[in-house]
Design a protein around this motif. Structure first.
Motif, PDB file in Angstrom:
ATOM      1  N   GLY A   1       1.060  -7.578   9.395  1.00 45.89           N
ATOM      2  CA  GLY A   1       1.982  -8.180   8.434  1.00 45.89           C
ATOM      3  C   GLY A   1       2.676  -7.186   7.524  1.00 45.89           C
ATOM      4  O   GLY A   1       3.223  -7.575   6.494  1.00 45.89           O
TER       5      GLY A   1
ATOM      6  N   ALA B   1       7.499  -5.876  19.103  1.00 45.76           N
ATOM      7  CA  ALA B   1       7.307  -4.594  18.427  1.00 45.76           C
ATOM      8  C   ALA B   1       6.300  -4.815  17.304  1.00 45.76           C
ATOM      9  O   ALA B   1       6.420  -5.787  16.559  1.00 45.76           O
ATOM     10  CB  ALA B   1       8.635  -4.109  17.858  1.00 45.76           C
ATOM     11  N   ALA B   2       5.292  -3.934  17.221  1.00 47.02           N
ATOM     12  CA  ALA B   2       4.240  -4.148  16.222  1.00 47.02           C
ATOM     13  C   ALA B   2       3.749  -2.812  15.678  1.00 47.02           C
ATOM     14  O   ALA B   2       2.574  -2.478  15.819  1.00 47.02           O
ATOM     15  CB  ALA B   2       3.085  -4.930  16.848  1.00 47.02           C
TER      16      ALA B   2
ATOM     17  N   CYS C   1       4.877  -4.325   8.665  1.00 42.53           N
ATOM     18  CA  CYS C   1       6.082  -3.596   9.099  1.00 42.53           C
ATOM     19  C   CYS C   1       7.334  -4.469   9.162  1.00 42.53           C
ATOM     20  O   CYS C   1       8.450  -3.973   9.117  1.00 42.53           O
ATOM     21  CB  CYS C   1       5.847  -2.945  10.457  1.00 42.53           C
ATOM     22  N   GLY C   2       7.157  -5.754   9.307  1.00 42.63           N
ATOM     23  CA  GLY C   2       8.309  -6.655   9.350  1.00 42.63           C
ATOM     24  C   GLY C   2       9.106  -6.609  10.637  1.00 42.63           C
ATOM     25  O   GLY C   2      10.264  -7.025  10.664  1.00 42.63           O
TER      26      GLY C   2
ATOM     27  N   ALA D   1       0.139  -5.607  13.987  1.00 39.76           N
ATOM     28  CA  ALA D   1       0.069  -7.044  13.664  1.00 39.76           C
ATOM     29  C   ALA D   1      -0.686  -7.301  12.371  1.00 39.76           C
ATOM     30  O   ALA D   1      -1.505  -8.218  12.266  1.00 39.76           O
ATOM     31  CB  ALA D   1      -0.554  -7.825  14.824  1.00 39.76           C
TER      32      ALA D   1
ATOM     33  N   CYS E   1       8.097  -7.911  13.736  1.00 39.61           N
ATOM     34  CA  CYS E   1       7.802  -8.946  14.736  1.00 39.61           C
ATOM     35  C   CYS E   1       8.489 -10.266  14.382  1.00 39.61           C
ATOM     36  O   CYS E   1       7.904 -11.332  14.476  1.00 39.61           O
ATOM     37  CB  CYS E   1       6.282  -9.136  14.847  1.00 39.61           C
TER      38      CYS E   1
HETATM   39  S1  FES Z   1       3.590  -6.649  13.630  1.00 36.57           S
HETATM   40 FE1  FES Z   1       4.021  -5.687  11.780  1.00 36.57          FE
HETATM   41  S2  FES Z   1       4.557  -7.369  10.528  1.00 36.57           S
HETATM   42 FE2  FES Z   1       4.020  -8.318  12.361  1.00 36.57          FE
END
Ligand code: FES
Length: 556
Positions: A38, A31-32, A40-41, A36, A43
């Motif tokens: 950094g 889930a991203a 949303c927390g 990706a 993954c």
């Molecule tokens: S995809 Fe959102 S923090 Fe890694």
């Protein structure tokens, strides 16, 4: 260097890899929602062995970190790694996609006074496609009779590049990933067509027409058009009307000369899916004033009747789909979808999709939980947890939170934090504020609305009463609300089958007055007033005022 999973699989790392990119290349999608970045927390993976470096922790707690949890998108290997991928971090696909509205569409077409007059006319079959930010639905139609031969649906595999349209635009423009995004959606559609063709022994050359309905960003990406201007002032998309292009231009696996009609868009954040939705609701044909709302990844609303139409996009954000909520997730297996809190014991009882162990909470669960917490006095009207009121309320590193479920086995509780509640309040305030702004703009009050049409995947699992209690929907009798399911696909079908209704779609798009809420002072005022539960003006919510009074009377 190698990446080993606890399941036994082993994949190579490339020098530039994060854990996230190595897993993605191996076909394991996490889930991203943030794409990706950094932020949303979501993954999260657990490192069991090996050295690594990491660039950020987002909302990971000290507890998480000491137990080896890292963000896969922020973490690079320094040696071979052994990792565990928790179930809740996996991108869930192929589960519970609502394909509602499969009533007799040929009959529904006649109710417009339209007859079968398909685009492309000569062939045997056509497809109507709804490209949603989250899901894709294909109706495979017999063009002679208008009957639905088959239906296919899947998650939009662009999800692996981010949850919302903004993250996708950033990926398309800054990352040069437009072609990658286009390929993802086209191959999703082709895979659905292929399965249906095989099931019915139909060849690609027999499919001679297609209609695409999607929001403005999805429509642009489908045709490989630049999306950059959508997010830059003055926020104008490259186009709102699309020529009828050929299937070969799109890359669709059907007759290469097949005509592909794209339902016109209105503005950057009101697209062909909303035009198709209005067409399907028949709001534009009736004298009574109605409100059409599509609560999905965004929140688009239309108010009007057969004489005028006004529209706006509420930037509600994708929190009802789980983004930005600590334990939030989509409405798939393991999601808490309904919550009831006993008014005496204050113990929550949960209903979970799939009836197993809950792994998170989806939009309808969030609305339920907040309305119940309000009515039992666990939160106040500002959405703050009331200290000492419930034994399930506690303070964590993220601030105060309410525990919905203790997972003793996995030591990961499912909670709603005060920050989550704030985010949900912002989303619901954006929706309600958008409705009030459009109405004020038209010089009308809430009670002039005769019908509220609710479209989108959220629709059928939304409890109207609870949504009114939190002030997301206007306080109106329940019978005024009508769930329409996926109106985008119904509208796409109508456009596929009838020249008259294609023309209606063009007229709807050109008649809609678009109000840009982000520059509206009035919206700001309405939004702020709606940040309260349910609203600062309780006269607008007499039913909820009554319920709260009853609560006061029950002397908690
Ligand atoms: S995809 Fe959102 S923090 Fe890694």
């Amino acid at each position: 260097m190698k990446l080993r999973l606890t399941s036994g699989e082993v994949f190579p790392f490339r020098p530039e890899d994060t854990i996230f990119s190595a897993l993605k290349r191996a076909g394991i999608y996490l889930a991203a929602p943030c794409g990706a970045k950094g932020a949303c927390g979501k993954c999260r993976v657990r490192i069991l062995e090996g050295g690594f470096s990491t660039d950020g922790f987002a909302n990971l707690t000290a507890n998480d970190r000491s137990s080896g949890i890292v963000l896969a998108c922020m973490t690079r290997p320094e040696s071979d790694l052994l990792i565990e991928v928790p179930k809740e971090s996996l991108l869930v696909v192929g589960d519970r996609i609502s394909v509602s509205g499969t009533k007799d569409l040929a009959k529904y077409l006649q109710s417009y006074g339209a007859y079968i007059d398909p685009i492309g006319k000569t062939g045997s079959y056509g497809i109507a496609v709804d490209i949603g930010t989250t899901t894709i639905v294909v109706y495979f139609i017999d063009l002679k009779t208008g009957s639905i031969v088959d239906i296919g649906s899947t998650y939009n595999s662009q999800i692996r590049f981010g949850d919302d349209v903004i993250t996708r635009i950033i990926y398309a423009t800054e990352g040069g990933g437009l072609q990658e995004l286009k390929d993802a959606v086209v191959s999703d559609i082709n895979a659905l067509i292929k399965t249906i063709m095989e099931r019915h022994d139909i060849g690609p050359s027999e499919i001679s027409a297609a209609v695409i309905a999607g929001n403005t960003v999805m429509s642009h990406i489908f045709w490989g058009l630049d999306t950059a201007s959508i997010r830059e002032e003055p926020y104008d998309p490259l186009m709102t009307r699309f020529p009828i292009w050929k299937a070969s231009t799109a890359g669709l696996s059907m007759n290469p000369d097949a005509q592909v009609y794209t339902v016109p868009c209105v503005a950057s954040y009101v697209g062909g899916d909303i035009v198709a939705g209005v067409l399907a609701s028949k709001l534009h044909l009736k004298e009574e004033i109605a409100l059409f709302m599509d609560i999905g990844t965004n929140g688009e609303i239309v108010i009007g009747n057969n004489e005028w139409l006004m529209t706006a996009a509420c930037s509600a954000g994708p929190c009802f789909e789980g983004s930005g909520i600590k334990c939030g997730m989509r409405a798939t297996t393991g999601a808490i979808e309904a919550v009831r809190i006993d008014p005496v014991t204050l113990i929550p009882s949960l209903s979970v999709i799939g009836e197993g162990r809950p792994v998170g909470i989806c939009g309808s669960g969030m609305i339920d939980a907040i309305s119940e917490m309000l009515l039992t006095g666990i939160i106040d009207q500002k959405g703050r947890l009331v200290e000492g009121r419930s034994a399930s309320t506690r303070r964590s590193e993220d601030g105060p939170e309410y525990v919905l479920f203790h997972d003793h086995k996995l030591h990961r509780d499912i909670v709603l934090t005060e920050v989550d509640i704030e985010n949900i309040l912002r989303s619901k305030a954006a929706i309600y504020g958008g409705i009030s702004t459009l109405l004020s703009g038209a010089g009308l009050s809430m009670d002039t609305i005769n019908k509220v049409y609710i479209a989108g995947g959220f629709g059928n699992c939304l409890d109207v009463k609870k949504a009114i209690i939190i002030g997301m929907l206007p306080d109106m009798p329940e019978e005024k609300f009508k769930f329409l399911g996926n109106t985008s696909i119904t509208g796409a079908y109508m456009c596929l089958m009838s020249a008259k209704l294609r023309n209606d779609a063009e007229v709807i798009a050109s008649r809609m007055t678009y109000i840009e809420l982000s520059v509206s002072g009035m919206f700001m005022e309405e939004y702020i007033s709606a940040l309260f539960l349910p609203h600062t003006d309780m006269n607008l919510f007499p039913t909820v005022a009554g319920l709260l009074k009853k609560r006061e009377g029950s002397k908690f």
